[in-house]
Write a protein that holds these residues in place. Structure first.
Motif, PDB file in Angstrom:
ATOM      1  N   VAL A  34       0.834  -1.207   0.000  1.00 20.05           N
ATOM      2  CA  VAL A  34       0.000   0.000   0.000  1.00 20.05           C
ATOM      3  C   VAL A  34       0.868   1.255   0.000  1.00 20.05           C
ATOM      4  N   ALA A  35       1.828   1.336   0.910  1.00 21.87           N
ATOM      5  CA  ALA A  35       2.677   2.527   1.002  1.00 21.87           C
ATOM      6  C   ALA A  35       3.493   2.718  -0.275  1.00 21.87           C
ATOM      7  N   GLY A  36       4.026   1.631  -0.828  1.00 22.23           N
ATOM      8  CA  GLY A  36       4.793   1.732  -2.065  1.00 22.23           C
ATOM      9  C   GLY A  36       3.956   2.214  -3.228  1.00 22.23           C
ATOM     10  N   GLY A  37       2.725   1.736  -3.312  1.00 20.19           N
ATOM     11  CA  GLY A  37       1.833   2.176  -4.381  1.00 20.19           C
ATOM     12  C   GLY A  37       1.412   3.625  -4.241  1.00 20.19           C
ATOM     13  N   ILE A  38       1.114   4.043  -3.021  1.00 21.05           N
ATOM     14  CA  ILE A  38       0.739   5.444  -2.782  1.00 21.05           C
ATOM     15  C   ILE A  38       1.921   6.357  -3.071  1.00 21.05           C
ATOM     16  N   ALA A  39       3.113   5.968  -2.638  1.00 23.57           N
ATOM     17  CA  ALA A  39       4.309   6.779  -2.888  1.00 23.57           C
ATOM     18  C   ALA A  39       4.576   6.914  -4.384  1.00 23.57           C
ATOM     19  N   ARG A  40       4.428   5.825  -5.117  1.00 22.63           N
ATOM     20  CA  ARG A  40       4.639   5.872  -6.566  1.00 22.63           C
ATOM     21  C   ARG A  40       3.600   6.772  -7.228  1.00 22.63           C
ATOM     22  N   TYR A  41       2.344   6.672  -6.797  1.00 24.53           N
ATOM     23  CA  TYR A  41       1.266   7.474  -7.366  1.00 24.53           C
ATOM     24  C   TYR A  41       1.469   8.964  -7.102  1.00 24.53           C
ATOM     25  N   LEU A  42       1.933   9.301  -5.883  1.00 22.81           N
ATOM     26  CA  LEU A  42       2.127  10.702  -5.505  1.00 22.81           C
ATOM     27  C   LEU A  42       3.519  11.232  -5.841  1.00 22.81           C
ATOM     28  N   ASN A  43       4.395  10.367  -6.358  1.00 23.19           N
ATOM     29  CA  ASN A  43       5.770  10.730  -6.694  1.00 23.19           C
ATOM     30  C   ASN A  43       6.522  11.273  -5.486  1.00 23.19           C
ATOM     31  N   VAL A  44       6.408  10.557  -4.357  1.00 23.54           N
ATOM     32  CA  VAL A  44       7.136  10.918  -3.146  1.00 23.54           C
ATOM     33  C   VAL A  44       7.910   9.701  -2.666  1.00 23.54           C
ATOM     34  N   ASN A  45       8.781   9.924  -1.704  1.00 21.33           N
ATOM     35  CA  ASN A  45       9.578   8.842  -1.145  1.00 21.33           C
ATOM     36  C   ASN A  45       8.686   7.917  -0.330  1.00 21.33           C
ATOM     37  N   VAL A  46       8.873   6.621  -0.484  1.00 19.79           N
ATOM     38  CA  VAL A  46       8.045   5.640   0.203  1.00 19.79           C
ATOM     39  C   VAL A  46       8.229   5.719   1.717  1.00 19.79           C
ATOM     40  N   THR A  47       9.404   6.123   2.172  1.00 21.58           N
ATOM     41  CA  THR A  47       9.641   6.252   3.605  1.00 21.58           C
ATOM     42  C   THR A  47       8.730   7.310   4.211  1.00 21.58           C
ATOM     43  N   LEU A  48       8.507   8.391   3.505  1.00 17.48           N
ATOM     44  CA  LEU A  48       7.603   9.445   3.981  1.00 17.48           C
ATOM     45  C   LEU A  48       6.186   8.901   4.151  1.00 17.48           C
ATOM     46  N   VAL A  49       5.722   8.142   3.190  1.00 19.57           N
ATOM     47  CA  VAL A  49       4.376   7.564   3.273  1.00 19.57           C
ATOM     48  C   VAL A  49       4.294   6.588   4.438  1.00 19.57           C
ATOM     49  N   ARG A  50       5.330   5.773   4.613  1.00 21.40           N
ATOM     50  CA  ARG A  50       5.330   4.814   5.727  1.00 21.40           C
ATOM     51  C   ARG A  50       5.339   5.512   7.082  1.00 21.40           C
ATOM     52  N   VAL A  51       6.080   6.609   7.193  1.00 28.72           N
ATOM     53  CA  VAL A  51       6.111   7.359   8.454  1.00 28.72           C
ATOM     54  C   VAL A  51       4.741   7.964   8.740  1.00 28.72           C
ATOM     55  N   ILE A  52       4.087   8.493   7.722  1.00 25.18           N
ATOM     56  CA  ILE A  52       2.748   9.067   7.906  1.00 25.18           C
ATOM     57  C   ILE A  52       1.760   7.986   8.328  1.00 25.18           C
ATOM     58  N   ILE A  53       1.816   6.834   7.692  1.00 24.53           N
ATOM     59  CA  ILE A  53       0.919   5.735   8.067  1.00 24.53           C
ATOM     60  C   ILE A  53       1.194   5.288   9.499  1.00 24.53           C
ATOM     61  N   ALA A  54       2.474   5.151   9.847  1.00 22.75           N
ATOM     62  CA  ALA A  54       2.830   4.732  11.212  1.00 22.75           C
ATOM     63  C   ALA A  54       2.355   5.758  12.236  1.00 22.75           C
ATOM     64  N   ALA A  55       2.489   7.039  11.922  1.00 14.77           N
ATOM     65  CA  ALA A  55       2.024   8.083  12.846  1.00 14.77           C
ATOM     66  C   ALA A  55       0.511   8.015  13.012  1.00 14.77           C
ATOM     67  N   LEU A  56      -0.209   7.776  11.935  1.00 14.39           N
ATOM     68  CA  LEU A  56      -1.665   7.642  12.032  1.00 14.39           C
ATOM     69  C   LEU A  56      -2.055   6.435  12.876  1.00 14.39           C
ATOM     70  N   VAL A  57      -1.296   5.351  12.763  1.00 16.37           N
ATOM     71  CA  VAL A  57      -1.588   4.161  13.560  1.00 16.37           C
ATOM     72  C   VAL A  57      -1.319   4.428  15.037  1.00 16.37           C
ATOM     73  N   VAL A  58      -0.198   5.079  15.333  1.00 20.60           N
ATOM     74  CA  VAL A  58       0.188   5.311  16.719  1.00 20.60           C
ATOM     75  C   VAL A  58      -0.708   6.345  17.391  1.00 20.60           C
ATOM     76  N   PHE A  59      -0.984   7.446  16.707  1.00 21.52           N
ATOM     77  CA  PHE A  59      -1.691   8.560  17.337  1.00 21.52           C
ATOM     78  C   PHE A  59      -3.208   8.501  17.204  1.00 21.52           C
ATOM     79  N   SER A  60      -3.695   7.670  16.318  1.00 22.81           N
ATOM     80  CA  SER A  60      -5.149   7.488  16.207  1.00 22.81           C
ATOM     81  C   SER A  60      -5.394   6.085  15.669  1.00 22.81           C
ATOM     82  N   GLY A  61      -6.513   5.543  15.979  1.00 20.38           N
ATOM     83  CA  GLY A  61      -6.839   4.214  15.482  1.00 20.38           C
ATOM     84  C   GLY A  61      -7.198   4.208  14.009  1.00 20.38           C
TER      85      GLY A  61
END
Length: 96
Positions: A34-61
């Protein structure tokens, strides 16, 4: 240096063609791509997408629920249907 013009539709990011459709990545995946596909679609680094997803998991359900929904609704590379679409189609065929 890349000599492709912006108007030619051949823009590249990291040596790959620009993504035109949102798909789960088969190459750059840790769980479901999921993160790799979103990063490719948005033309951003996959690490950034993974950090955002991890932050959403940690700080909200909501992060886990959104990731699960994306996994079910976004088709994988090379697939025509998402997991949810394929499941619904099988259920409809069985009911007929």
């Amino acid at each position: 240096m890349n000599t492709a013009t912006a108007g030619a539709g051949s823009a590249t990011v990291y040596g790959q063609p620009e993504a035109s459709q949102l798909r789960r990545s088969g190459d750059d995946k840790m769980l479901a791509g999921v993160a790799g596909g979103i990063a490719r679609y948005l033309n951003v680094n996959v690490t950034l997408v993974r950090v955002i997803i991890a932050a959403l998991v940690v700080f909200s359900g909501a992060g886990a629920a959104l990731y699960l929904a994306a996994w079910l609704l976004i088709p994988a590379d090379g697939e025509d249907q998402s997991i949810a679409e394929a499941w619904i189609a099988r259920r409809q065929d069985r009911l007929r």
